[in-house]
Scaffold this active site. Structure first.
Site, PDB file in Angstrom:
ATOM      1  N   ASP A 156       4.599  20.162  -0.172  1.00 20.88           N
ATOM      2  CA  ASP A 156       5.117  21.179   0.756  1.00 20.88           C
ATOM      3  C   ASP A 156       4.098  21.482   1.851  1.00 20.88           C
ATOM      4  OD1 ASP A 156       3.518  22.151  -1.346  1.00 20.88           O
ATOM      5  OD2 ASP A 156       4.345  24.164  -1.225  1.00 20.88           O
ATOM      6  N   TYR A 157       2.852  21.611   1.449  1.00 23.77           N
ATOM      7  CA  TYR A 157       1.755  21.859   2.396  1.00 23.77           C
ATOM      8  C   TYR A 157       1.610  20.673   3.354  1.00 23.77           C
ATOM      9  CZ  TYR A 157      -3.174  22.615   3.808  1.00 23.77           C
ATOM     10  OH  TYR A 157      -4.353  22.779   4.511  1.00 23.77           O
ATOM     11  N   ASN A 158       1.654  19.445   2.796  1.00 20.85           N
ATOM     12  CA  ASN A 158       1.517  18.250   3.639  1.00 20.85           C
ATOM     13  C   ASN A 158       2.588  18.229   4.719  1.00 20.85           C
ATOM     14  OD1 ASN A 158      -0.305  17.659   1.656  1.00 20.85           O
ATOM     15  ND2 ASN A 158       0.773  15.887   0.830  1.00 20.85           N
ATOM     16  N   LYS A 161       1.993  20.825   7.423  1.00 21.17           N
ATOM     17  CA  LYS A 161       0.901  20.501   8.349  1.00 21.17           C
ATOM     18  C   LYS A 161       1.298  19.374   9.308  1.00 21.17           C
ATOM     19  CE  LYS A 161      -2.329  23.437   7.266  1.00 21.17           C
ATOM     20  NZ  LYS A 161      -2.445  24.623   8.137  1.00 21.17           N
TER      21      LYS A 161
END
Ligand SMILES: NC(=O)c1ccc[n+]([C@@H]2O[C@H](COP(=O)([O-])OP(=O)(O)OC[C@H]3O[C@@H](n4cnc5c(N)ncnc54)[C@H](O)[C@@H]3O)[C@@H](O)[C@H]2O)c1
Length: 278
Positions: A156-158, A161
């Site tokens: 999710d973070y990837n 970003k």
């Protein structure tokens, strides 16, 4: 001697600690006036106190970047207090647990997306009329090597970003004619969140350092703040749409192992008939 950001007004989200605080301190040392936009009030006030000691004018503006109203108020407060906004640093991000792809919940996705690309998008939209009217502006966003390489346990973070990098490129294209330059930093820095992670898994942290040609973590103020200063200053006036990987060279990835040649071998003609060159 006047600082490189003398009199400029900068909003920095998530500047209550870590990289955001480091950038705020670096900008303050160069004469900027600062809006510390942070959801943890005590952190914001502590940083404003530090900045006052450096001789800078700084105001805390309580901001949860996941809240559309807060993001709008952040810009309004900056304009009300300082009259304009020259620099926006979209640094804050709320982190979710590191778990495998199949265990990521929709709630984790929403936290990553709303505090990542959505907050960045909203803050940029809110600040755009001010910068357009001024005929210039600088926006610095935050990406991550995790997104570039598809790091495990942070899908999710990837995604959030990489979406931010896409926003950066599109805004750079659309707003360049307005004098607004937009770039991203993908940092590697010893912020409190990194230190906590490294303390939990020291072996991984040691392995992480080995991936860096410059074998140390970055300093939020000197290493990341220095590049954030470059992106806010006149020195980068012909640069837009980029992501700068400020991570000691980790972005290069691991080097493939090679056996050192005998320095004399290059003189042998058969050296150049090596199968790998056929
Ligand atoms: N530290 C690294 O090595 C590293 C690596 C890659 C990317 N980044 C990126 O750099 C940025 C800063 O990271 P850091 O390491 O300094 O993190 P950090 O956790 O040390 O600091 C983040 C700050 O943002 C604040 N914050 C979090 N959610 C918020 C919200 N919803 N509203 C307002 N404030 C909020 C926190 O309270 C904290 O003060 C992030 O965008 C992160 O993804 C950091």
């Amino acid at each position: 001697m006047a600082g490189r950001l003398e009199g400029k007004v900068a909003i920095i989200t998530g500047s209550g600690q870590g990289i955001g605080r480091g950038i705020a301190r670096r900008y303050a040392r160069e004469g900027a006036r600062l809006v510390i936009a942070e959801w943890k009030q005590h952190r914001a006030e502590r940083v404003c106190g530090e900045l006052a000691e450096l001789g800078a004018e700084a105001i805390p503006v309580p901001t949860d970047i996941s809240d559309r109203g807060d993001v709008g108020r952040m810009v309004e407060e900056a304009v009300k207090h300082f009259g304009t906004v020259d620099i926006l640093v979209n640094n804050a991000q709320t982190f979710t647990p590191n778990v495998p792809f199949e265990e990521k919940t929709e709630e984790m996705w929403w936290v990553s997306l709303v505090t990542g690309p959505m907050a960045t998008f909203r803050a940029m939209q809110a600040v755009y009329p001010v910068m357009k009217q001024a005929g210039e502006g600088r926006i610095v966003c935050f990406a991550s090597l995790n997104g570039e390489v598809g790091q495990r346990l942070t899908v999710d973070y990837n995604a959030s970003k990489e979406a931010i990098r896409s926003i950066v490129k599109t805004a750079a294209r659309e707003w360049g004619p307005d004098g607004i330059l937009v770039n991203a930093i993908a940092p590697g820095a010893a912020s409190p969140v990194y230190e906590a992670w490294a303390a939990r898994q020291p072996e991984m942290a040691a392995a992480n350092l080995k991936t860096k040609p410059i074998q140390r973590m970055g300093d939020p103020e000197e290493d990341i703040g220095g590049v954030a200063l470059f992106l806010a200053s006149d020195d980068s006036r012909y640069l837009t749409g980029h992501t700068l990987f400020v991570d000691g060279g980790a972005w290069l990835g691991p080097s493939r192992e090679r056996v050192k040649d005998d320095p004399e071998t290059w003189k042998r003609p058969d050296r150049f008939r090596n199968a790998s060159f056929d």
